[in-house]
Design a protein around this motif. Structure first.
Motif, PDB file in Angstrom:
ATOM      1  N   ASN A  63     -40.759 -11.649 -40.558  1.00 33.14           N
ATOM      2  CA  ASN A  63     -40.423 -11.348 -42.457  1.00 33.14           C
ATOM      3  C   ASN A  63     -39.482 -12.889 -42.644  1.00 33.14           C
ATOM      4  OD1 ASN A  63     -41.309  -8.851 -42.303  1.00 33.14           O
ATOM      5  ND2 ASN A  63     -38.644  -8.022 -42.520  1.00 33.14           N
ATOM      6  N   LYS A  72     -40.042  -7.512 -36.376  1.00 37.17           N
ATOM      7  CA  LYS A  72     -39.978  -7.132 -37.864  1.00 37.17           C
ATOM      8  C   LYS A  72     -38.968  -8.196 -38.221  1.00 37.17           C
ATOM      9  CE  LYS A  72     -40.825  -2.394 -37.605  1.00 37.17           C
ATOM     10  NZ  LYS A  72     -40.824  -0.837 -38.452  1.00 37.17           N
ATOM     11  N   GLU A 130     -38.448  -3.921 -31.685  1.00 34.58           N
ATOM     12  CA  GLU A 130     -39.379  -3.018 -32.539  1.00 34.58           C
ATOM     13  C   GLU A 130     -37.848  -4.120 -34.155  1.00 34.58           C
ATOM     14  OE1 GLU A 130     -39.650   0.935 -32.843  1.00 34.58           O
ATOM     15  OE2 GLU A 130     -41.325   0.766 -32.300  1.00 34.58           O
ATOM     16  N   ASN A 131     -37.031  -4.188 -33.684  1.00 34.37           N
ATOM     17  CA  ASN A 131     -36.485  -4.192 -35.498  1.00 34.37           C
ATOM     18  C   ASN A 131     -36.698  -5.546 -34.942  1.00 34.37           C
ATOM     19  OD1 ASN A 131     -36.258  -1.517 -36.491  1.00 34.37           O
ATOM     20  ND2 ASN A 131     -33.770  -1.209 -35.181  1.00 34.37           N
TER      21      ASN A 131
END
Length: 296
Positions: free
Chosen positions: A178, A174, A170-171
């Motif tokens: 970004n 993300k 998930e990180n």
């Protein structure tokens, strides 16, 4: 001399005071350590309790039981499962015919003797805190337990590993979003699918921890069933001899009446035949030479 004695007494008093001071310090240190230990003990207990509460222990069991009546046994297990807050997720019952035989017991009936065996398989989910009680209750409904087994599997590390890997995925997703860089669509979908799979795996583990799966197998001794059934042979159905004799006499009289009626219907033809026969004899007697010529 008195001065020396006084000096020795003073030295002894000072030495005794020093020893007492040292002993008090030691006692103070021991008290402090005991207090620290008493203060830390609840924290350690709490930590252990939290660890046990978060443990992912999956309990499974299976039993094979011989019972007197398979049908009644499955009904009892269903009631027990509901009693302990569980659920039956699989139930199958099967009866196999081992052989049959027909014995004649009369002119129009047979005794059908059949032998069959019955088995049943059930899979139930029960809360793990009631697992032992449930299995003990199931054992009591049978004649004896042929096999009983229970396993406990600790999936805490697998659960934690899946959770951490999911968070890493998930990180990573993300961070890639970004940065604004062009992201490989296929790679992104693969990462998201992996996140979903790990979530589902952990949810399944939570469900397995919440409910223990028990596989049950029931069987009974071979059963022999006797039934008196009508005969399939139509020729076996006959009237008693007296009734058949009366029926034959009635049929003979009926046949005679029918023949008489038949002759009555053809009386003209009978008279014509008799007349022709008399005429032929008369003509033969009057003209014997004609008939002699025919014979020669």
């Amino acid at each position: 001399m008195k001065t020396k004695i006084f000096t020795a007494l003073a030295a002894g008093v000072l030495l005794l005071g020093a020893c007492k001071g040292s002993g008090g310090s030691y006692d103070n240190e021991r008290s402090a350590e005991t207090a620290d230990t008493a203060h830390l003990a609840p924290d350690n207990t709490t930590a252990k309790t939290d660890k046990l509460d978060s443990a992912k222990l999956v309990k499974t069991a299976d039993m094979r039981v011989k019972v007197k009546d398979v049908g009644k046994a499955t009904e009892t297990v269903t009631a027990l499962t509901a009693k302990y807050g569980g659920m039956v997720i699989h139930h199958q019952m099967q009866t196999t015919n081992e052989g049959s035989q027909d014995l004649s017991v009369g002119n129009d009936s047979v005794m059908h003797i059949s032998s069959f065996s019955s088995v049943a398989d059930m899979t139930v989910n029960v809360p793990p805190n009631h697992l032992e009680d449930f299995m003990n209750q199931v054992a009591q409904i049978g004649l004896y337990v042929e096999n009983r087994k229970m396993n406990i599997e600790d999936k805490s590390l697998d659960y934690l590993s899946s959770k951490l890997k999911r968070e890493n995925r998930e990180n990573a997703v993300k961070q890639e979003a970004n940065t604004g860089e062009k992201i490989d669509r296929e790679k992104q979908l693969t990462a998201k699918d992996d996140i979903v799979d790990r979530k589902i795996a952990n949810l399944k583990t939570d469900q397995d921890v919440k409910y223990s799966t028990v596989i049950l197998s029931f069987y009974q001794s071979r059963t022999v069933l006797k039934e008196v059934l009508p005969s399939n042979d139509a020729s076996a159905y006959q009237l008693p001899a007296s009734k058949r004799l009366v029926s034959a006499l009635i049929y003979g009289w009926s046949l005679f009446i029918n023949l008489a009626v038949g002759f009555a219907n053809i009386w003209v033809f009978v008279l014509a035949a008799i007349g022709l026969w008399l005429l032929f004899r008369y003509y033969k007697r009057k003209h014997p030479a004609f008939f002699g010529t025919i014979k020669s």
